[in-house]
Design an enzyme around this catalytic site. Structure first.
Site, PDB file in Angstrom:
ATOM      1  N   GLY A  34       0.828  -1.213   0.000  1.00  0.00           N
ATOM      2  CA  GLY A  34       0.000   0.000   0.000  1.00  0.00           C
ATOM      3  C   GLY A  34       0.860   1.259   0.000  1.00  0.00           C
ATOM      4  O   GLY A  34       0.640   2.191  -0.787  1.00  0.00           O
ATOM      5  N   HIS A  35       1.882   1.264   0.876  1.00  0.00           N
ATOM      6  CA  HIS A  35       2.800   2.414   0.904  1.00  0.00           C
ATOM      7  C   HIS A  35       3.523   2.545  -0.432  1.00  0.00           C
ATOM      8  O   HIS A  35       3.723   3.657  -0.948  1.00  0.00           O
ATOM      9  CB  HIS A  35       3.848   2.245   2.009  1.00  0.00           C
ATOM     10  N   LYS A 149      -7.479   4.521   2.027  1.00  0.00           N
ATOM     11  CA  LYS A 149      -7.874   3.650   3.138  1.00  0.00           C
ATOM     12  C   LYS A 149      -8.153   4.468   4.392  1.00  0.00           C
ATOM     13  O   LYS A 149      -9.047   4.161   5.161  1.00  0.00           O
ATOM     14  CB  LYS A 149      -6.790   2.616   3.440  1.00  0.00           C
ATOM     15  N   ASP A 150      -7.368   5.520   4.584  1.00  0.00           N
ATOM     16  CA  ASP A 150      -7.571   6.394   5.740  1.00  0.00           C
ATOM     17  C   ASP A 150      -8.351   7.625   5.285  1.00  0.00           C
ATOM     18  O   ASP A 150      -7.840   8.751   5.270  1.00  0.00           O
ATOM     19  CB  ASP A 150      -6.213   6.760   6.349  1.00  0.00           C
ATOM     20  N   SER A 186      -0.335  -2.143   8.052  1.00  0.00           N
ATOM     21  CA  SER A 186       0.781  -2.611   8.876  1.00  0.00           C
ATOM     22  C   SER A 186       0.260  -3.460  10.030  1.00  0.00           C
ATOM     23  O   SER A 186       0.952  -4.344  10.524  1.00  0.00           O
ATOM     24  CB  SER A 186       1.568  -1.416   9.416  1.00  0.00           C
TER      25      SER A 186
HETATM   26  P1  AMP Z   1       0.604   4.559   7.761  1.00  0.00           P
HETATM   27  O1  AMP Z   1       2.037   4.117   7.672  1.00  0.00           O
HETATM   28  O2  AMP Z   1      -0.339   3.465   8.134  1.00  0.00           O
HETATM   29  O3  AMP Z   1       0.412   5.824   8.561  1.00  0.00           O
HETATM   30  O4  AMP Z   1       0.185   4.936   6.277  1.00  0.00           O
HETATM   31  C1  AMP Z   1       0.927   5.883   5.536  1.00  0.00           C
HETATM   32  C2  AMP Z   1       0.145   6.239   4.315  1.00  0.00           C
HETATM   33  O5  AMP Z   1      -0.066   5.059   3.539  1.00  0.00           O
HETATM   34  C3  AMP Z   1      -1.238   6.827   4.631  1.00  0.00           C
HETATM   35  O6  AMP Z   1      -1.524   7.868   3.713  1.00  0.00           O
HETATM   36  C4  AMP Z   1      -2.141   5.649   4.427  1.00  0.00           C
HETATM   37  O7  AMP Z   1      -3.453   6.013   4.064  1.00  0.00           O
HETATM   38  C5  AMP Z   1      -1.441   4.936   3.265  1.00  0.00           C
HETATM   39  N1  AMP Z   1      -1.849   3.543   3.223  1.00  0.00           N
HETATM   40  C6  AMP Z   1      -1.811   2.632   4.238  1.00  0.00           C
HETATM   41  N2  AMP Z   1      -2.349   1.464   3.841  1.00  0.00           N
HETATM   42  C7  AMP Z   1      -2.730   1.645   2.538  1.00  0.00           C
HETATM   43  C8  AMP Z   1      -3.361   0.807   1.570  1.00  0.00           C
HETATM   44  N3  AMP Z   1      -3.710  -0.449   1.850  1.00  0.00           N
HETATM   45  N4  AMP Z   1      -3.613   1.343   0.355  1.00  0.00           N
HETATM   46  C9  AMP Z   1      -3.265   2.624   0.055  1.00  0.00           C
HETATM   47  N5  AMP Z   1      -2.678   3.450   0.937  1.00  0.00           N
HETATM   48  C10 AMP Z   1      -2.416   2.975   2.159  1.00  0.00           C
END
Ligand code: AMP
Length: 290
Positions: A34-35, A149-150, A186
């Site tokens: 996703g990242h 997703k967020d 994660s």
């Molecule tokens: P995080 O590390 O969980 O804070 O996520 C960092 C970025 O990656 C945020 O903008 C999330 O929305 C994005 N992100 C996390 N999981 C996904 C996913 N499955 N698909 C797309 N973007 C994601």
């Protein structure tokens, strides 16, 4: 790939690169596909791609969630380099919140106080807004990339950027899913095999709602009941199944225009969120493979 540990080092690296465009991908590490989909989007439009990796303590409402949050920096740096990141900004907490730190960026109203804001408490989006504004000020990117997703985080960040007049383009990338439909996160690494199988009820519930809207159902109460029934089959009691305007997060009385359906649920001891946009006559199903 350059790794900057301080804001000063980041600014030094970026100074000569500002002749070209800069794209920022903020993350909390424990990188997954996703990242990397965000990195690909940034890579396609930016001369320099910066990824921040910072597990932001102020946005966690549960000390146990913060403690359990996966930290895999060595692997993250390899994935970032292979994914085409030019600069990683990986500060420690004291760099972001030095002694005496006393400022909070707080978005108010339904967009920040409902759903995730209500479940996780006021401090969650205050923590997000404060750290995202610090990251934007540190990197001063042309564009910043966030995941759909967020969705509420996106709405809060958009509100903040508009209200403060921060000169950055916010780019939202589609939710990346495993082949079976589970949204990548994660936190998925902490699901037991049994709970991971049960968690599939969440994208199934979104697909059920999507199909119902396509067949003409537009009453959020009827749609919520369908989603809850899919979740109940997997013994999941959601924290919420919400039908809201994707920009303001105001609840909708009917799915007449583009509407976000958002679900939060605890599966085992892992809290998961997922969502999809419903558009009457044209829907984007929450199915796997992307
Ligand atoms: P995080 O590390 O969980 O804070 O996520 C960092 C970025 O990656 C945020 O903008 C999330 O929305 C994005 N992100 C996390 N999981 C996904 C996913 N499955 N698909 C797309 N973007 C994601």
């Amino acid at each position: 790939m350059i790794v900057a540990r301080t804001v000063a080092a980041l600014r030094d690296v970026l100074r000569e690169r500002r002749v070209g465009s800069i794209g920022l991908v903020p993350t909390m590490g424990a990188l997954h596909e996703g990242h990397l989909s965000l990195v690909r989007a940034a890579r396609g439009e930016s001369d320099t791609v910066v990824m921040s990796i910072f597990v932001n303590p102020t946005q966690f409402n549960e000390a146990s969630d913060l403690a359990a949050y996966p930290r895999t920096e060595e692997r993250d740096l390899e994935l970032a380099a292979a994914g085409g990141v030019d600069v990683v900004f990986a500060p420690d907490a004291a760099e972001i919140y030095p002694a005496g730190f006393a400022t909070t960026v707080s978005v108010t109203g339904v967009v920040a106080e409902s759903l995730e804001g209500a479940e996780r408490g006021r401090g969650h989006f205050d923590g997000v807004a404060t750290v995202v504004s610090k990251l934007l000020l540190a990197a001063l990117p042309d564009s910043a990339y966030f995941g759909a997703k967020d969705a509420q985080q996106v709405a809060v960040v958009r509100r903040m950027v508009a209200d403060l007049g921060i000169p950055v383009r916010i780019v939202v990338c589609p939710t990346s899913r495993d082949d079976d439909g589970l949204a990548r996160s994660s936190r998925n690494a902490r699901l037991s095999p049994g709970d991971r199988a049960r968690a599939l009820a969440i994208p199934r519930a979104l697909a059920e709602v999507t199909d119902a809207v396509a067949s003409g159902v537009c009453d959020p109460r009827a749609l919520r009941a369908r989603a809850e029934s899919v979740l109940a089959h997997a013994e999941i009691q959601p924290e919420y199944v919400a039908f809201v305007d994707p920009g303001t997060f105001e609840p909708v009385a009917s799915v007449a225009d583009a509407t976000l359906v958002a679900i939060a649920a605890r599966v085992g001891d892992v809290r998961l969120i997922d969502n999809t946009v419903l558009t009457p006559g044209h829907t984007v199903p929450a199915r796997g493979g992307a």
